[in-house]
Design a protein around this motif. Structure first.
Motif, PDB file in Angstrom:
ATOM      1  N   GLN A   8      40.395 -39.841 -42.070  1.00  0.00           N
ATOM      2  CA  GLN A   8      39.952 -39.883 -40.678  1.00  0.00           C
ATOM      3  C   GLN A   8      40.098 -41.353 -40.379  1.00  0.00           C
ATOM      4  O   GLN A   8      40.777 -41.787 -39.345  1.00  0.00           O
ATOM      5  CB  GLN A   8      38.604 -39.587 -40.456  1.00  0.00           C
ATOM      6  N   ARG A   9      39.959 -42.454 -41.507  1.00  0.00           N
ATOM      7  CA  ARG A   9      39.931 -43.806 -41.283  1.00  0.00           C
ATOM      8  C   ARG A   9      41.180 -44.126 -41.377  1.00  0.00           C
ATOM      9  O   ARG A   9      41.738 -45.084 -40.373  1.00  0.00           O
ATOM     10  CB  ARG A   9      39.163 -44.433 -42.496  1.00  0.00           C
ATOM     11  N   ASP A  10      42.212 -43.555 -41.960  1.00  0.00           N
ATOM     12  CA  ASP A  10      43.547 -44.023 -42.021  1.00  0.00           C
ATOM     13  C   ASP A  10      44.296 -43.621 -40.685  1.00  0.00           C
ATOM     14  O   ASP A  10      45.239 -44.421 -40.434  1.00  0.00           O
ATOM     15  CB  ASP A  10      44.210 -43.285 -43.386  1.00  0.00           C
ATOM     16  N   GLU A  11      43.889 -42.261 -40.478  1.00  0.00           N
ATOM     17  CA  GLU A  11      44.546 -41.857 -38.971  1.00  0.00           C
ATOM     18  C   GLU A  11      44.145 -42.888 -37.835  1.00  0.00           C
ATOM     19  O   GLU A  11      44.891 -43.363 -37.039  1.00  0.00           O
ATOM     20  CB  GLU A  11      44.142 -40.489 -38.763  1.00  0.00           C
ATOM     21  N   VAL A  12      42.989 -43.324 -37.700  1.00  0.00           N
ATOM     22  CA  VAL A  12      42.340 -44.116 -36.803  1.00  0.00           C
ATOM     23  C   VAL A  12      43.186 -45.450 -37.008  1.00  0.00           C
ATOM     24  O   VAL A  12      43.653 -46.277 -35.942  1.00  0.00           O
ATOM     25  CB  VAL A  12      40.980 -44.293 -36.894  1.00  0.00           C
ATOM     26  N   LEU A  13      43.283 -46.041 -38.106  1.00  0.00           N
ATOM     27  CA  LEU A  13      44.001 -47.441 -38.340  1.00  0.00           C
ATOM     28  C   LEU A  13      45.391 -47.381 -37.964  1.00  0.00           C
ATOM     29  O   LEU A  13      46.104 -48.322 -37.390  1.00  0.00           O
ATOM     30  CB  LEU A  13      43.878 -47.622 -39.769  1.00  0.00           C
ATOM     31  N   THR A  20      52.831 -48.388 -29.599  1.00  0.00           N
ATOM     32  CA  THR A  20      53.221 -47.237 -28.361  1.00  0.00           C
ATOM     33  C   THR A  20      52.255 -46.218 -27.934  1.00  0.00           C
ATOM     34  O   THR A  20      52.503 -45.475 -27.578  1.00  0.00           O
ATOM     35  CB  THR A  20      54.399 -46.657 -28.894  1.00  0.00           C
ATOM     36  N   TYR A  21      51.340 -46.491 -28.716  1.00  0.00           N
ATOM     37  CA  TYR A  21      50.151 -45.471 -28.758  1.00  0.00           C
ATOM     38  C   TYR A  21      49.581 -45.204 -27.094  1.00  0.00           C
ATOM     39  O   TYR A  21      49.222 -46.475 -26.539  1.00  0.00           O
ATOM     40  CB  TYR A  21      48.941 -45.613 -29.393  1.00  0.00           C
ATOM     41  N   SER A  22      49.762 -44.126 -26.460  1.00  0.00           N
ATOM     42  CA  SER A  22      49.379 -43.988 -25.101  1.00  0.00           C
ATOM     43  C   SER A  22      48.135 -42.936 -24.823  1.00  0.00           C
ATOM     44  O   SER A  22      48.208 -42.982 -23.686  1.00  0.00           O
ATOM     45  CB  SER A  22      50.502 -43.273 -24.315  1.00  0.00           C
ATOM     46  N   GLY A  23      47.497 -42.839 -25.821  1.00  0.00           N
ATOM     47  CA  GLY A  23      46.127 -42.114 -25.559  1.00  0.00           C
ATOM     48  C   GLY A  23      45.149 -42.654 -25.055  1.00  0.00           C
ATOM     49  O   GLY A  23      45.274 -43.747 -24.705  1.00  0.00           O
ATOM     50  N   ASP A  24      43.984 -41.865 -25.135  1.00  0.00           N
ATOM     51  CA  ASP A  24      42.600 -42.441 -24.645  1.00  0.00           C
ATOM     52  C   ASP A  24      42.113 -43.658 -25.565  1.00  0.00           C
ATOM     53  O   ASP A  24      41.686 -43.429 -26.419  1.00  0.00           O
ATOM     54  CB  ASP A  24      41.649 -41.523 -24.372  1.00  0.00           C
ATOM     55  N   MET A  25      42.324 -45.025 -25.223  1.00  0.00           N
ATOM     56  CA  MET A  25      41.892 -46.125 -26.182  1.00  0.00           C
ATOM     57  C   MET A  25      40.615 -46.070 -26.181  1.00  0.00           C
ATOM     58  O   MET A  25      39.896 -46.541 -27.319  1.00  0.00           O
ATOM     59  CB  MET A  25      42.424 -47.432 -25.699  1.00  0.00           C
ATOM     60  N   ASP A  26      39.806 -45.984 -25.159  1.00  0.00           N
ATOM     61  CA  ASP A  26      37.971 -45.824 -25.491  1.00  0.00           C
ATOM     62  C   ASP A  26      37.903 -44.864 -26.354  1.00  0.00           C
ATOM     63  O   ASP A  26      36.810 -45.216 -27.157  1.00  0.00           O
ATOM     64  CB  ASP A  26      37.650 -45.734 -24.073  1.00  0.00           C
ATOM     65  N   GLU A  27      38.359 -43.730 -26.279  1.00  0.00           N
ATOM     66  CA  GLU A  27      38.012 -42.808 -27.093  1.00  0.00           C
ATOM     67  C   GLU A  27      38.303 -43.092 -28.542  1.00  0.00           C
ATOM     68  O   GLU A  27      37.673 -42.738 -29.572  1.00  0.00           O
ATOM     69  CB  GLU A  27      38.801 -41.365 -26.742  1.00  0.00           C
ATOM     70  N   LEU A  28      39.520 -43.699 -28.734  1.00  0.00           N
ATOM     71  CA  LEU A  28      39.858 -43.844 -29.978  1.00  0.00           C
ATOM     72  C   LEU A  28      38.943 -45.105 -30.715  1.00  0.00           C
ATOM     73  O   LEU A  28      38.686 -45.010 -31.962  1.00  0.00           O
ATOM     74  CB  LEU A  28      41.155 -44.519 -29.973  1.00  0.00           C
ATOM     75  N   ALA A  30      35.758 -45.417 -29.819  1.00  0.00           N
ATOM     76  CA  ALA A  30      34.837 -44.833 -30.096  1.00  0.00           C
ATOM     77  C   ALA A  30      34.754 -44.090 -31.422  1.00  0.00           C
ATOM     78  O   ALA A  30      33.986 -44.237 -32.326  1.00  0.00           O
ATOM     79  CB  ALA A  30      34.414 -43.820 -29.174  1.00  0.00           C
ATOM     80  N   ARG A  31      35.805 -43.721 -31.817  1.00  0.00           N
ATOM     81  CA  ARG A  31      35.970 -42.938 -33.058  1.00  0.00           C
ATOM     82  C   ARG A  31      36.229 -43.779 -34.318  1.00  0.00           C
ATOM     83  O   ARG A  31      35.567 -43.560 -35.487  1.00  0.00           O
ATOM     84  CB  ARG A  31      37.553 -42.158 -33.056  1.00  0.00           C
ATOM     85  N   ALA A  32      36.555 -45.073 -34.043  1.00  0.00           N
ATOM     86  CA  ALA A  32      36.576 -46.022 -35.018  1.00  0.00           C
ATOM     87  C   ALA A  32      35.331 -46.566 -35.236  1.00  0.00           C
ATOM     88  O   ALA A  32      34.797 -46.695 -36.419  1.00  0.00           O
ATOM     89  CB  ALA A  32      37.409 -47.256 -34.607  1.00  0.00           C
ATOM     90  N   ASP A  33      34.343 -46.793 -34.100  1.00  0.00           N
ATOM     91  CA  ASP A  33      32.854 -47.015 -34.416  1.00  0.00           C
ATOM     92  C   ASP A  33      32.126 -46.020 -35.279  1.00  0.00           C
ATOM     93  O   ASP A  33      31.520 -46.326 -36.116  1.00  0.00           O
ATOM     94  CB  ASP A  33      32.332 -47.286 -32.991  1.00  0.00           C
TER      95      ASP A  33
END
Length: 405
Positions: A8-13, A20-28, A30-33
């Motif tokens: 999970q950590r490697d995926e978020v990193l 080029t990531y176009s997803g929800d940055m706030d959600e990303l 939050a996942r990192a935290d």
């Protein structure tokens, strides 16, 4: 099966480093935290477990909570050491040496574990391997050696072919590939020119004194080896990789003939970050895309603190990747005093050079030095044998910054 915490950590990193990531940055974020909190919780749990094991009663039976000394589990194959210090304190050789009263000497060699090797031990210092990020010890700066292709040598003499054809100014200068009518001769690409380079592997070594009492304490012993000896070897080898003379020293990249060069013309007032970008174009035109740049800390400071007329930092806004190791214009940055101020080295480090290592970090300890025996003092010596093969000089560009008034 659900992904592990590491996965999970490697995926978020990976997503954070993806421009080029176009997803929800706030959600990303939050996942990192959340993942960071889970990792910290797991580390605290391990720390409490080790503390509880260390607090076992003196008469506790073997295997039921006996104290685990620094250096962790013995090197039984199930818990391989991850550093030279751990390999040394876990070794049977050190165990026998201590049992003999620490008379004479003991030597233990350690090689870095291959990529992908895992361990169930709780290491003192764990190199983290992350997709797209060059592995490094989190306590120390990124080393130039980590940028290179690294291989193991079985001999003491190193022979390799060095491409001395010179910088390539375009595919048309050597690439004669063409559509060929049936029945006609095929074109030969070139010209290419290679020199056979013969050299030897060089020994980098140093030693420090240590008292017998400290040598009998795993915690102090690991501190001496990790904090002074192995880091000292890495510190020196980084400088050899840059500026070694190639004869009595290792071969340095900057002392190898055939590198590209870029220097702004007289009167040019380009900021250093602009100079780096233009140097990247020079390297790309040589057909060896760069992956990193080595800078003196004062030059990297100038780049990071470069501001617009309104006081805004240019690097953070435009060319710096957030959330990862230092980067500029897509290149990994190594900031080191080994690089002279006013200059930089850019290149495709893995394509241009290979670090050949004959001997991993070898730790030796002995009381047979001068009058150390009667002073109750021992010597710990660390050494490694290696040399750099700069087989493609055109994969590197030396950058000289213009001195501004």
């Amino acid at each position: 099966m659900a992904p592990s915490l590491t996965e999970q950590r490697d995926e978020v990193l990976r997503l954070l480093a993806d421009d080029t990531y176009s997803g929800d940055m706030d959600e990303l974020l939050a996942r990192a935290d959340q993942i960071t909190g889970q990792i910290e919780q797991a580390q605290q749990r391990d720390a409490r477990l080790r503390a509880l094991q260390a607090a076992a009663l003196p008469d506790a039976p073997q295997g039921t909570g006996t104290r685990v000394q620094p250096g962790q589990q013995p090197d039984d194959g199930n818990h391989p050491a991850v550093s030279a210090a751990e390999a040394f304190v876990r070794s049977k050789a050190l165990e026998h040496y201590r049992a003999s009263g620490m008379v004479g000497k003991v030597a233990v060699e350690h090689r870095d574990a291959p990529a992908g090797t895992t361990s169930t031990a709780t290491p003192l210092k764990q190199n983290q391997r992350q997709p797209g990020v060059i592995p490094q010890n989190p306590d120390y700066p990124l080393l130039i050696a980590n940028l290179l292709d690294r291989q193991t040598s079985d001999g003491t003499t190193l022979e390799y072919m060095r491409d001395v054809s010179g910088p390539v100014t375009g595919a048309g200068t050597w690439n004669k590939a063409a559509v060929v009518p049936e029945g006609t001769n095929k074109p030969m690409s070139g010209p290419f020119q290679f020199d056979l380079i013969t050299t030897s592997l060089k020994t980098v070594a140093h030693w420090v004194p240590i008292t017998r009492q400290a040598a009998d304490d795993n915690g102090q012993l690991v501190g001496y080896i990790n904090g002074r000896l192995t880091y000292g070897l890495d510190f020196k080898m980084d400088r050899e990789i840059l500026t070694g003379n190639g004869t009595t020293q290792m071969q340095g990249i900057l002392t190898t003939p055939g590198l590209n060069a870029y220097q702004p013309g007289s009167g040019n007032t380009d900021a250093k970050l602009i100079t780096i970008r233009k140097a990247r174009t020079v390297q790309e035109l040589a057909l060896y895309p760069p992956d990193a740049v080595v800078l003196n800390p004062s030059d990297w400071q100038d780049i990071e603190l470069d501001t617009t007329a309104t006081g805004e930092f240019r690097v953070i806004a435009n060319v710096q990747d957030a959330g990862g190791p230092p980067r500029i214009w897509g290149l990994t940055v190594v900031s080191t005093v080994a690089m002279a101020a006013g200059t930089a080295l850019m290149g495709g480090f893995r394509m241009g050079a290979t670090l050949w290592e004959r001997q991993g970090v070898t730790i030796l300890m002995s009381d047979s030095h001068a009058d150390f025996f009667i002073a109750n003092t021992l010597v710990i010596l660390a050494e490694r044998r290696a040399n750099l093969a700069v087989h493609t000089p055109a994969a590197f560009t030396k950058v000289t910054f213009q001195a501004l008034p």
